[in-house]
Each structure stands twice: as C-alpha cells, then as structure tokens.
Design a protein around this motif. Structure first.
Motif, PDB file in Angstrom:
ATOM      1  N   VAL A  79      -6.535  -2.886 -11.944  1.00 19.17           N
ATOM      2  CA  VAL A  79      -5.202  -2.453 -11.560  1.00 19.17           C
ATOM      3  C   VAL A  79      -4.943  -2.693 -10.080  1.00 19.17           C
ATOM      4  CG1 VAL A  79      -3.658  -0.452 -11.482  1.00 19.17           C
ATOM      5  CG2 VAL A  79      -5.276  -0.695 -13.359  1.00 19.17           C
ATOM      6  N   TRP A  80      -5.956  -2.585  -9.238  1.00 25.08           N
ATOM      7  CA  TRP A  80      -5.776  -2.652  -7.798  1.00 25.08           C
ATOM      8  C   TRP A  80      -6.970  -3.358  -7.169  1.00 25.08           C
ATOM      9  CZ3 TRP A  80      -8.661  -0.638  -3.747  1.00 25.08           C
ATOM     10  CH2 TRP A  80      -8.022  -0.562  -2.505  1.00 25.08           C
ATOM     11  N   THR A  81      -6.710  -4.177  -6.152  1.00 23.78           N
ATOM     12  CA  THR A  81      -7.782  -4.810  -5.387  1.00 23.78           C
ATOM     13  C   THR A  81      -7.439  -4.769  -3.903  1.00 23.78           C
ATOM     14  OG1 THR A  81      -6.825  -7.024  -5.512  1.00 23.78           O
ATOM     15  CG2 THR A  81      -8.390  -6.409  -7.251  1.00 23.78           C
ATOM     16  N   LEU A  82      -8.456  -4.824  -3.097  1.00 23.35           N
ATOM     17  CA  LEU A  82      -8.311  -4.956  -1.648  1.00 23.35           C
ATOM     18  C   LEU A  82      -9.301  -6.022  -1.213  1.00 23.35           C
ATOM     19  CD1 LEU A  82      -7.089  -3.938   1.030  1.00 23.35           C
ATOM     20  CD2 LEU A  82      -8.975  -2.297   1.142  1.00 23.35           C
ATOM     21  N   PHE A  83      -8.795  -7.094  -0.626  1.00 23.15           N
ATOM     22  CA  PHE A  83      -9.608  -8.243  -0.228  1.00 23.15           C
ATOM     23  C   PHE A  83     -10.352  -8.827  -1.420  1.00 23.15           C
ATOM     24  CE2 PHE A  83      -9.702  -5.418   3.612  1.00 23.15           C
ATOM     25  CZ  PHE A  83      -8.748  -6.115   4.335  1.00 23.15           C
ATOM     26  N   GLY A  84      -9.732  -8.766  -2.599  1.00 23.74           N
ATOM     27  CA  GLY A  84     -10.315  -9.333  -3.808  1.00 23.74           C
ATOM     28  C   GLY A  84     -11.369  -8.475  -4.470  1.00 23.74           C
ATOM     29  N   VAL A  85     -11.577  -7.251  -3.991  1.00 24.78           N
ATOM     30  CA  VAL A  85     -12.578  -6.350  -4.564  1.00 24.78           C
ATOM     31  C   VAL A  85     -11.847  -5.188  -5.231  1.00 24.78           C
ATOM     32  CG1 VAL A  85     -14.579  -4.887  -4.068  1.00 24.78           C
ATOM     33  CG2 VAL A  85     -14.218  -6.989  -2.768  1.00 24.78           C
ATOM     34  N   SER A  86     -12.196  -4.903  -6.502  1.00 25.18           N
ATOM     35  CA  SER A  86     -11.536  -3.820  -7.236  1.00 25.18           C
ATOM     36  C   SER A  86     -12.111  -2.459  -6.836  1.00 25.18           C
ATOM     37  CB  SER A  86     -11.693  -4.037  -8.739  1.00 25.18           C
ATOM     38  OG  SER A  86     -13.046  -3.944  -9.109  1.00 25.18           O
TER      39      SER A  86
END
Length: 112
Positions: A79-86
């Motif tokens: 649902v969500w990632t930051l810098f490609g990491v979930s």
C-alpha cells in the motif's frame, strides 16, 4: 523503557537486553514473512480470509492467531513505500537496529 524506569543493576540490564533482543528477532521474523508474502506472484498469494473482528469474535484466540499468521491475499498488497521500501521492509530495518542496540547493551561491560 522498563530498564529506564526501574534502574536495574548489571544482571537486570542483561536480562532486559536479552528479552529485547528476543522480541526484536520475533518482530523481524514477522517482517520477513510479510516481505515474503509481498514478493509472491499474484496467483500464489494465499486466499483472503475473514476480517480480524469476525475471527476474534468467532474463533478461540489461538486459532484466530494461527489464521492471521498464515496470511491472506490482502496482506500481500503493497500500500505504501518510501524510497522503494514497503512498511515491512522499514520495520525489519528498525528491528535490526533495535537488535543491534540490545546486543550492544548485553555485551558491554558495566561499571559497579
């Protein structure tokens, strides 16, 4: 937090550090399982199960926990990632960092 409030001696600090390390390993294993579920192809994702509230109302606690740990189709969705990491990836990194701090607390020498 418990160690900060209680101010235990060296043995108590080692016990708290060991317990914290154990809990970070358990939490990290949950994160790894979640990452594995997210990496599965769509046709291999486990089937969706009933909602959490329904399971807690209907099943005994241990059976509901077993069903939750097996996973369902919804938990494989990113649902969500930051810098490609979930989210499970970030929590795994946090568990690794906390385990490192706990191990440092366990093995460091204490004065007095």
């Amino acid at each position: 937090l418990f160690g900060f409030v209680v101010h235990p001696k060296a043995l108590g600090l080692k016990v708290i550090a060991a317990f914290t390390t154990l809990t970070t390993v358990v939490g990290g294993s949950f994160s790894i399982r979640q990452l594995w579920l997210q990496s599965l192809p769509a046709d291999q994702v486990p089937a969706c199960g009933p909602s959490l509230s329904y399971m807690l109302e209907t099943f005994p606690l241990l059976e509901a926990l077993e069903v939750l740990l097996r996973g369902n189709g919804n938990c494989a969705e990113v649902v969500w990632t930051l810098f490609g990491v979930s989210i499970p990836g970030w929590t795994l990194l946090a568990f690794i960092a906390l385990a490192g701090i706990s191990l440092w607390q366990f093995f460091r020498p204490y004065k007095g």
